[in-house]
Motif scaffolding. Structure first.
Motif, PDB file in Angstrom:
ATOM      1  N   SER A  87      11.847 -25.428 -32.270  1.00  0.00           N
ATOM      2  CA  SER A  87      12.604 -25.879 -33.441  1.00  0.00           C
ATOM      3  C   SER A  87      12.663 -27.397 -33.516  1.00  0.00           C
ATOM      4  O   SER A  87      12.541 -27.978 -34.597  1.00  0.00           O
ATOM      5  CB  SER A  87      14.021 -25.294 -33.390  1.00  0.00           C
ATOM      6  N   ARG A  88      12.833 -28.059 -32.373  1.00  0.00           N
ATOM      7  CA  ARG A  88      12.893 -29.513 -32.359  1.00  0.00           C
ATOM      8  C   ARG A  88      11.536 -30.134 -32.678  1.00  0.00           C
ATOM      9  O   ARG A  88      11.452 -31.167 -33.346  1.00  0.00           O
ATOM     10  CB  ARG A  88      13.368 -30.009 -30.977  1.00  0.00           C
ATOM     11  N   ILE A  89      10.472 -29.506 -32.223  1.00  0.00           N
ATOM     12  CA  ILE A  89       9.137 -30.091 -32.377  1.00  0.00           C
ATOM     13  C   ILE A  89       8.548 -29.827 -33.759  1.00  0.00           C
ATOM     14  O   ILE A  89       8.019 -30.731 -34.415  1.00  0.00           O
ATOM     15  CB  ILE A  89       8.183 -29.545 -31.284  1.00  0.00           C
ATOM     16  N   GLY A  90       8.634 -28.554 -34.216  1.00  0.00           N
ATOM     17  CA  GLY A  90       7.925 -28.200 -35.440  1.00  0.00           C
ATOM     18  C   GLY A  90       8.773 -27.641 -36.562  1.00  0.00           C
ATOM     19  O   GLY A  90       8.222 -27.194 -37.575  1.00  0.00           O
ATOM     20  N   GLY A  91      10.096 -27.596 -36.392  1.00  0.00           N
ATOM     21  CA  GLY A  91      10.949 -27.098 -37.453  1.00  0.00           C
ATOM     22  C   GLY A  91      11.103 -25.587 -37.437  1.00  0.00           C
ATOM     23  O   GLY A  91      10.705 -24.899 -36.488  1.00  0.00           O
ATOM     24  N   GLU A  92      11.663 -25.049 -38.512  1.00  0.00           N
ATOM     25  CA  GLU A  92      12.009 -23.634 -38.581  1.00  0.00           C
ATOM     26  C   GLU A  92      10.775 -22.726 -38.550  1.00  0.00           C
ATOM     27  O   GLU A  92      10.809 -21.658 -37.932  1.00  0.00           O
ATOM     28  CB  GLU A  92      12.823 -23.355 -39.849  1.00  0.00           C
ATOM     29  N   PHE A  93       9.696 -23.129 -39.216  1.00  0.00           N
ATOM     30  CA  PHE A  93       8.505 -22.275 -39.221  1.00  0.00           C
ATOM     31  C   PHE A  93       7.960 -22.099 -37.812  1.00  0.00           C
ATOM     32  O   PHE A  93       7.630 -20.983 -37.388  1.00  0.00           O
ATOM     33  CB  PHE A  93       7.436 -22.869 -40.137  1.00  0.00           C
ATOM     34  N   THR A  94       7.841 -23.205 -37.078  1.00  0.00           N
ATOM     35  CA  THR A  94       7.359 -23.134 -35.701  1.00  0.00           C
ATOM     36  C   THR A  94       8.308 -22.322 -34.836  1.00  0.00           C
ATOM     37  O   THR A  94       7.878 -21.547 -33.968  1.00  0.00           O
ATOM     38  CB  THR A  94       7.197 -24.552 -35.120  1.00  0.00           C
ATOM     39  N   ARG A  95       9.615 -22.495 -35.062  1.00  0.00           N
ATOM     40  CA  ARG A  95      10.609 -21.754 -34.285  1.00  0.00           C
ATOM     41  C   ARG A  95      10.418 -20.248 -34.439  1.00  0.00           C
ATOM     42  O   ARG A  95      10.320 -19.518 -33.449  1.00  0.00           O
ATOM     43  CB  ARG A  95      12.001 -22.159 -34.749  1.00  0.00           C
ATOM     44  N   TRP A  96      10.348 -19.767 -35.687  1.00  0.00           N
ATOM     45  CA  TRP A  96      10.228 -18.329 -35.913  1.00  0.00           C
ATOM     46  C   TRP A  96       8.867 -17.800 -35.521  1.00  0.00           C
ATOM     47  O   TRP A  96       8.737 -16.624 -35.119  1.00  0.00           O
ATOM     48  CB  TRP A  96      10.546 -18.000 -37.369  1.00  0.00           C
ATOM     49  N   THR A  97       7.844 -18.639 -35.584  1.00  0.00           N
ATOM     50  CA  THR A  97       6.522 -18.221 -35.106  1.00  0.00           C
ATOM     51  C   THR A  97       6.555 -17.965 -33.611  1.00  0.00           C
ATOM     52  O   THR A  97       6.033 -16.950 -33.118  1.00  0.00           O
ATOM     53  CB  THR A  97       5.469 -19.288 -35.433  1.00  0.00           C
ATOM     54  N   MET A  98       7.177 -18.877 -32.853  1.00  0.00           N
ATOM     55  CA  MET A  98       7.281 -18.707 -31.411  1.00  0.00           C
ATOM     56  C   MET A  98       8.165 -17.516 -31.054  1.00  0.00           C
ATOM     57  O   MET A  98       7.896 -16.799 -30.080  1.00  0.00           O
ATOM     58  CB  MET A  98       7.820 -19.989 -30.769  1.00  0.00           C
ATOM     59  N   ILE A  99       9.224 -17.304 -31.823  1.00  0.00           N
ATOM     60  CA  ILE A  99      10.075 -16.136 -31.589  1.00  0.00           C
ATOM     61  C   ILE A  99       9.256 -14.859 -31.716  1.00  0.00           C
ATOM     62  O   ILE A  99       9.327 -13.958 -30.871  1.00  0.00           O
ATOM     63  CB  ILE A  99      11.256 -16.120 -32.576  1.00  0.00           C
ATOM     64  N   LEU A 100       8.438 -14.768 -32.777  1.00  0.00           N
ATOM     65  CA  LEU A 100       7.622 -13.582 -33.003  1.00  0.00           C
ATOM     66  C   LEU A 100       6.598 -13.395 -31.887  1.00  0.00           C
ATOM     67  O   LEU A 100       6.411 -12.279 -31.383  1.00  0.00           O
ATOM     68  CB  LEU A 100       6.918 -13.698 -34.361  1.00  0.00           C
ATOM     69  N   VAL A 101       5.942 -14.489 -31.487  1.00  0.00           N
ATOM     70  CA  VAL A 101       4.927 -14.405 -30.428  1.00  0.00           C
ATOM     71  C   VAL A 101       5.553 -13.916 -29.125  1.00  0.00           C
ATOM     72  O   VAL A 101       5.011 -13.017 -28.445  1.00  0.00           O
ATOM     73  CB  VAL A 101       4.246 -15.775 -30.230  1.00  0.00           C
ATOM     74  N   VAL A 102       6.694 -14.488 -28.765  1.00  0.00           N
ATOM     75  CA  VAL A 102       7.346 -14.114 -27.510  1.00  0.00           C
ATOM     76  C   VAL A 102       7.816 -12.664 -27.551  1.00  0.00           C
ATOM     77  O   VAL A 102       7.673 -11.909 -26.577  1.00  0.00           O
ATOM     78  CB  VAL A 102       8.526 -15.064 -27.211  1.00  0.00           C
ATOM     79  N   GLN A 103       8.374 -12.228 -28.683  1.00  0.00           N
ATOM     80  CA  GLN A 103       8.854 -10.850 -28.784  1.00  0.00           C
ATOM     81  C   GLN A 103       7.706  -9.846 -28.720  1.00  0.00           C
ATOM     82  O   GLN A 103       7.838  -8.782 -28.103  1.00  0.00           O
ATOM     83  CB  GLN A 103       9.645 -10.665 -30.081  1.00  0.00           C
ATOM     84  N   ILE A 104       6.576 -10.165 -29.353  1.00  0.00           N
ATOM     85  CA  ILE A 104       5.408  -9.288 -29.264  1.00  0.00           C
ATOM     86  C   ILE A 104       4.903  -9.223 -27.828  1.00  0.00           C
ATOM     87  O   ILE A 104       4.558  -8.143 -27.309  1.00  0.00           O
ATOM     88  CB  ILE A 104       4.294  -9.769 -30.216  1.00  0.00           C
ATOM     89  N   PHE A 105       4.865 -10.369 -27.161  1.00  0.00           N
ATOM     90  CA  PHE A 105       4.419 -10.429 -25.767  1.00  0.00           C
ATOM     91  C   PHE A 105       5.318  -9.581 -24.873  1.00  0.00           C
ATOM     92  O   PHE A 105       4.834  -8.781 -24.052  1.00  0.00           O
ATOM     93  CB  PHE A 105       4.404 -11.886 -25.306  1.00  0.00           C
ATOM     94  N   LYS A 106       6.637  -9.712 -25.025  1.00  0.00           N
ATOM     95  CA  LYS A 106       7.570  -8.951 -24.207  1.00  0.00           C
ATOM     96  C   LYS A 106       7.472  -7.458 -24.486  1.00  0.00           C
ATOM     97  O   LYS A 106       7.482  -6.633 -23.562  1.00  0.00           O
ATOM     98  CB  LYS A 106       9.002  -9.436 -24.452  1.00  0.00           C
ATOM     99  N   ALA A 107       7.391  -7.090 -25.767  1.00  0.00           N
ATOM    100  CA  ALA A 107       7.309  -5.668 -26.115  1.00  0.00           C
ATOM    101  C   ALA A 107       6.026  -5.042 -25.566  1.00  0.00           C
ATOM    102  O   ALA A 107       6.042  -3.900 -25.085  1.00  0.00           O
ATOM    103  CB  ALA A 107       7.382  -5.506 -27.631  1.00  0.00           C
ATOM    104  N   THR A 108       4.923  -5.783 -25.607  1.00  0.00           N
ATOM    105  CA  THR A 108       3.660  -5.267 -25.075  1.00  0.00           C
ATOM    106  C   THR A 108       3.759  -5.011 -23.579  1.00  0.00           C
ATOM    107  O   THR A 108       3.343  -3.944 -23.089  1.00  0.00           O
ATOM    108  CB  THR A 108       2.523  -6.263 -25.369  1.00  0.00           C
ATOM    109  N   LEU A 109       4.297  -5.971 -22.837  1.00  0.00           N
ATOM    110  CA  LEU A 109       4.438  -5.791 -21.392  1.00  0.00           C
ATOM    111  C   LEU A 109       5.370  -4.628 -21.065  1.00  0.00           C
ATOM    112  O   LEU A 109       5.097  -3.834 -20.146  1.00  0.00           O
ATOM    113  CB  LEU A 109       4.959  -7.085 -20.752  1.00  0.00           C
ATOM    114  N   ARG A 110       6.462  -4.508 -21.800  1.00  0.00           N
ATOM    115  CA  ARG A 110       7.414  -3.426 -21.540  1.00  0.00           C
ATOM    116  C   ARG A 110       6.795  -2.055 -21.835  1.00  0.00           C
ATOM    117  O   ARG A 110       7.032  -1.092 -21.098  1.00  0.00           O
ATOM    118  CB  ARG A 110       8.676  -3.626 -22.371  1.00  0.00           C
ATOM    119  N   LEU A 111       6.009  -1.956 -22.898  1.00  0.00           N
ATOM    120  CA  LEU A 111       5.368  -0.681 -23.220  1.00  0.00           C
ATOM    121  C   LEU A 111       4.329  -0.308 -22.164  1.00  0.00           C
ATOM    122  O   LEU A 111       4.176   0.868 -21.822  1.00  0.00           O
ATOM    123  CB  LEU A 111       4.719  -0.762 -24.602  1.00  0.00           C
TER     124      LEU A 111
END
Length: 374
Positions: free
Chosen positions: A116-140
């Motif tokens: 959020s500090r580096i790239g604003g709201e778009f970058t923030r939500w993009t990273m949130i989505l990437v991390v959540q997909i990564f975590k869900a994949t590992l958990r599955l």
């Protein structure tokens, strides 16, 4: 040619020095678990102290907090590698997945704030989505391939420092073990340590014949300043329990319930994208999935203690929906803040804690990972 040989010699000396330093550090950590715990706690306390103190304090606080958790994980790996009590039978590939999932869980809040500090709201939500997909994949993968069972928020639990005995490579311990082996050759090393601990535990307790109540003997009582009402723990059994906890094989219904829990953050993100951040639909969808997951998991009588604790934690975590938007913004925000303000006015000393909490609560509430990944 001579210079190349000299350079190789220098690198060999550096590598040997590194190996010696690393070996010394592993030995020191395994022999001083209490000191290690104090160092880890110091980093964690520091992260709380700097929160809200300056402009970028939130990012810095989360960085230090994540670093303290990673330090704990780093030391845990040393304990599990050097101490026989904490060795695990988990295969390498599963352990690697669990380790990456744990690291991601520790780092996700810092990743969000930094993005959020580096790239604003778009970058923030993009990273949130990437991390959540990564975590869900590992958990599955852990759920379906390795039959991991009911998964905790962080798969690798920290080793309890109070259950760590002195490092087994200690010279004094080796001497005592050698003497014990001479006295009783019929017992293995592990059986001897267990039986000795059992004898010490039995000598420190007394059980009444009529009432059946177990109390500590006067001989084994600690100093008055350190005395508690708790009985001595069988640390050998506790340590073995931490290592040998096998996941419960889940039925088809429970697999569905655990799968719902895993995909719930992604469903919430998708709902926010479709209906907006201030809509009630994501909030209702998320709490509905949480309740459905708990319903499919059902009774916990046949689960192991860790899995029972995790299901209980998920049930208690439903209270956090009181702090999640839009419910927090429309109903609970003013009530919670007024309650905290009244408490701080009634007990002036508490304002040192409640004041920063009131200032930090609105910021904490807007951070996605605090609210939707527990």
């Amino acid at each position: 040619m001579a210079s190349s040989t000299t350079l190789d010699t220098v690198w060999e000396k550096v590598f040997e020095r590194y190996k010696e330093t690393w070996s010394w550090y592993e030995h020191w950590v395994s022999k001083n678990p209490t000191t290690v715990a104090h160092i880890e706690n110091t980093f964690r306390i520091l992260s709380y102290m700097i929160a809200g103190r300056f402009e970028e304090s939130q990012v810095m606080s989360e960085l230090i907090f994540a670093a303290s958790n990673l330090l704990v994980l780093f030391h845990d790996n040393i304990f599990r590698r050097t101490l026989e009590t904490f060795k695990s039978n988990i295969c390498f590939s599963q352990a690697r997945l669990m380790q990456w999932l744990t690291i991601t869980s520790y780092m996700e809040v810092f990743i969000e704030l930094a993005a959020s500090r580096i790239g604003g709201e778009f970058t923030r939500w993009t990273m949130i989505l990437v991390v959540q997909i990564f975590k869900a994949t590992l958990r599955l993968i852990l759920l379906l391939k390795y039959k991991y069972g009911i998964q905790k928020s962080t798969p690798i639990s920290p080793v309890k420092r109070e259950n760590i005995k002195a490092e087994e490579v200690n010279d004094e311990n080796d001497a005592e073990n050698n003497q014990s082996e001479k006295l009783s050759t019929s017992l293995t090393k592990g059986d001897l340590e267990t039986s000795t601990h059992k004898e010490e535990l039995t000598e420190s307790l007394f059980k009444g014949r009529r009432c059946g109540r177990t109390v500590r003997t006067l001989k084994s009582s600690p100093p008055l300043s350190q005395r508690t009402w708790k009985l001595p723990e069988d640390k050998t059994e506790v340590s073995r329990l931490e290592v040998s906890m096998e996941p419960t094989e889940l039925s088809k219904q429970r697999l569905i319930g655990e799968g719902i829990h895993i995909i719930r953050p992604l469903a919430h993100l998708s709902s926010m994208f479709c209906f907006g951040m201030n809509s009630w639909t994501p909030w209702l969808l998320s709490i509905g999935l949480d309740l459905s997951s708990l319903h499919f998991i059902g009774e916990t009588d046949d689960l192991n203690p860790e899995e029972k604790s995790e299901v209980k934690r998920r049930t208690t975590a439903l209270l956090i929906y009181l702090l999640r938007s839009p419910f927090f913004d429309r109903y609970s925000k003013m009530r919670i803040l007024s309650m905290l303000k009244g408490f701080s006015q009634r007990f002036p000393a508490s304002s040192l804690i409640i004041g920063p909490l009131m200032e930090y609560l609105p910021i904490w509430q807007t951070t996605y990972f605090y609210n939707w990944t527990v």
